[in-house]
Design an enzyme around this catalytic site. Sequence first.
Site, short mmCIF file in Angstrom:
data_model
loop_
_atom_site.label_atom_id
_atom_site.label_comp_id
_atom_site.label_asym_id
_atom_site.label_seq_id
_atom_site.Cartn_x
_atom_site.Cartn_y
_atom_site.Cartn_z
N LYS A 146 0.66 -1.33 0.29
CA LYS A 146 -0.32 0.07 -0.32
C LYS A 146 0.93 1.41 -0.06
CE LYS A 146 -4.09 1.15 0.48
NZ LYS A 146 -5.31 0.07 -0.61
N THR A 202 -3.35 -4.90 0.68
CA THR A 202 -3.07 -4.23 0.57
C THR A 202 -4.17 -3.38 1.58
OG1 THR A 202 -4.00 -2.70 -0.92
CG2 THR A 202 -2.18 -4.64 -2.00
N ASP A 203 -5.19 -3.27 1.47
CA ASP A 203 -5.48 -3.04 2.30
C ASP A 203 -5.21 -3.49 3.76
OD1 ASP A 203 -8.18 -1.07 2.89
OD2 ASP A 203 -8.82 -2.67 4.03
N ARG A 233 27.73 35.82 -7.30
CA ARG A 233 26.04 35.09 -7.89
C ARG A 233 25.86 35.15 -7.27
NH1 ARG A 233 27.09 29.61 -10.72
NH2 ARG A 233 28.12 28.77 -8.66
N VAL A 245 29.79 25.23 -6.13
CA VAL A 245 28.18 23.78 -5.94
C VAL A 245 29.43 22.94 -5.42
CG1 VAL A 245 25.50 22.27 -6.36
CG2 VAL A 245 26.65 25.00 -6.95
N GLN A 246 29.48 22.00 -5.97
CA GLN A 246 30.51 20.73 -6.01
C GLN A 246 31.50 20.99 -4.65
OE1 GLN A 246 30.36 22.55 -9.60
NE2 GLN A 246 30.43 20.55 -10.72
N ASN A 263 21.06 23.30 -9.61
CA ASN A 263 21.59 25.06 -9.40
C ASN A 263 21.01 25.73 -10.07
OD1 ASN A 263 23.01 26.98 -9.28
ND2 ASN A 263 25.01 26.65 -9.85
N HIS A 311 19.22 29.09 -11.29
CA HIS A 311 19.68 29.97 -11.91
C HIS A 311 19.72 31.26 -11.68
CE1 HIS A 311 22.92 27.45 -13.64
NE2 HIS A 311 21.95 26.71 -14.04
#
Length: 300
Positions: A15, A60-61, A181, A229-230, A256, A258
């Site tokens: 579920k 599944t119930d 930036r 960023v790395q 990223n 921008h």
Amino acid sequence: MSANNVYLKHARYGKDLVRVMRVYKEGNVQNCTELTVRLLLEGDIETSYTKADNSVVVATDTCKNTVNILTKRSANVDNIEVFGQEICEHVLKQYAHISGAFVDIIKHKWTRLIVDGKPHPHSFVRDGEDIQTTSVHHLRAGNKITITSGLQKLLVLKTTGSAFHGFYRDEYTTLEDTYDRIFSTAVDAKWTFTSTSGVVLRNINYPAIHAGVRQITCDTFAKDDSASVQATLYLMQQQILARYPDVAEISYALPNKHYVGVDMTKFNIDNKGKNMSVYHPQADPSGLITATTARKQANL
């Protein structure tokens, strides 16, 4: 193609999107936890696919009801890694033909309101869309448990303290070097734990790790004079692994987001370089920076 030439390679069912809200009442103070849960099962269920034999199917119930009932009984719903282990353990005890239980939990954010300068006893606000997650996999064979937890949709932005220059150039490169930036991203972090023992995994302070990962992520994002960023991502990972020995490895995916300076030269307005102050949020395309950092195996 003959039926003799195919076989059921893998099957898992259960579920999904079971939504629950648990309220804990402690005198006049109440706490609430809202979760979205997925519970999937594996085991001796092949004949339900190949022979239309429903006798092996835990409905599944029933999976949904199991989540609801354990939410009522558990004192650990807010501690999602422990609650996930409780669900898996129940399934394996209840159904002998099930060999694996797989629980994914999303914890939705509710933060206690501050009213008249004090925490309100029973009122909350969703002050952000970031979520905590966990995936708990429990296999009957070897009683092996693996847990992967996460922080997702944490949107952060800083208006300076980020650069990107000195990158590889060829005939396809048009991007100019940038020394100042806007840096914005939606953090998606996942970390796995070193142990697979239920005894050990029940006693880890998961809420402290969730809070610590979030704090390190935000602090590093804000304080780092980011070369890329790395580089910022890896600095986050190093600090998390240094602080939390129970964490085996940690992954980040950082899109990223921008923000591009608006060209105002046609209006004889300087909005470039140090004079840039108006930006256009660019929805796409976006960079996507990912990495997984892990502990080195000790030499024996």
